[in-house]
Design an enzyme around this catalytic site. Sequence first.
Site, short mmCIF file in Angstrom:
data_model
loop_
_atom_site.label_atom_id
_atom_site.label_comp_id
_atom_site.label_asym_id
_atom_site.label_seq_id
_atom_site.Cartn_x
_atom_site.Cartn_y
_atom_site.Cartn_z
N SER A 13 0.83 -1.21 0.00
CA SER A 13 0.00 0.00 0.00
C SER A 13 0.86 1.26 0.00
O SER A 13 0.47 2.28 -0.59
CB SER A 13 -0.96 0.01 1.19
OG SER A 13 -0.29 0.19 2.41
N HIS A 109 8.30 2.41 9.20
CA HIS A 109 7.94 1.52 10.31
C HIS A 109 6.72 2.08 11.04
O HIS A 109 6.65 3.30 11.28
CB HIS A 109 9.12 1.41 11.28
CG HIS A 109 8.87 0.45 12.40
ND1 HIS A 109 8.87 -0.92 12.20
CD2 HIS A 109 8.58 0.64 13.70
CE1 HIS A 109 8.62 -1.52 13.34
NE2 HIS A 109 8.42 -0.59 14.27
#
Length: 213
Positions: A13, A109
């Site tokens: 994504s 992250h």
Amino acid sequence: MKNIVILISGRGSNMEALIAARDKGELPVNIAAVISNKADAKGLETAAKAGIATRVLEHKAFASREAFDTALQALIDEFAPDLVVLAGFMRILTPDFVRHYEGRMFNIHPSLLPAFPGLHTHQRALAEGVRIHGCTVHFVTAELDHGPVVIQAAVPVLADDDEDRLAARVLQEEHRIYPQAVRWFAEDRLHLVDGRVQVSGAAADFTRLISPT
């Protein structure tokens, strides 16, 4: 215009966000290739439809992590990237591989590093009772989920949050800040000074990024 190579293991994504930013003229890069370690990664089809070269290098076909990373490095370098972008690439990379791309490999992250490196970040944030969570784009180093921070985005942790709701809000911010980080790199605005990232001319960008939506 700089070349980038994107590595994925699944849907990708964040890769989709980068492609969308490129197509809107907001990301001045050439996405030279998308590479996956899984042949069934859904992001490969998305990349192909966007006219981007795709490659598969199955890690299970190699006897060791080092052998896979050596082959992956050779494949990436065929596209002469200025920047390697990890977008949900679920592999722990060997030190030699990381050193080869030192200063030119990004990861994103889903936590405000150095908090909650590793997996299950949203679950751990909820368990710890933190009030602020978020995501981080950083240069990759040999230490897992560490490295000089390029940009972060924060979201509040709400009283009725569960893991899925919190993850969805963080993912929205990932899609916002990853294209921005890559754009700064493409515009030669990132400078590593004493292990920290400085962004030239970034005041207006940061104001826009942290403004309430």
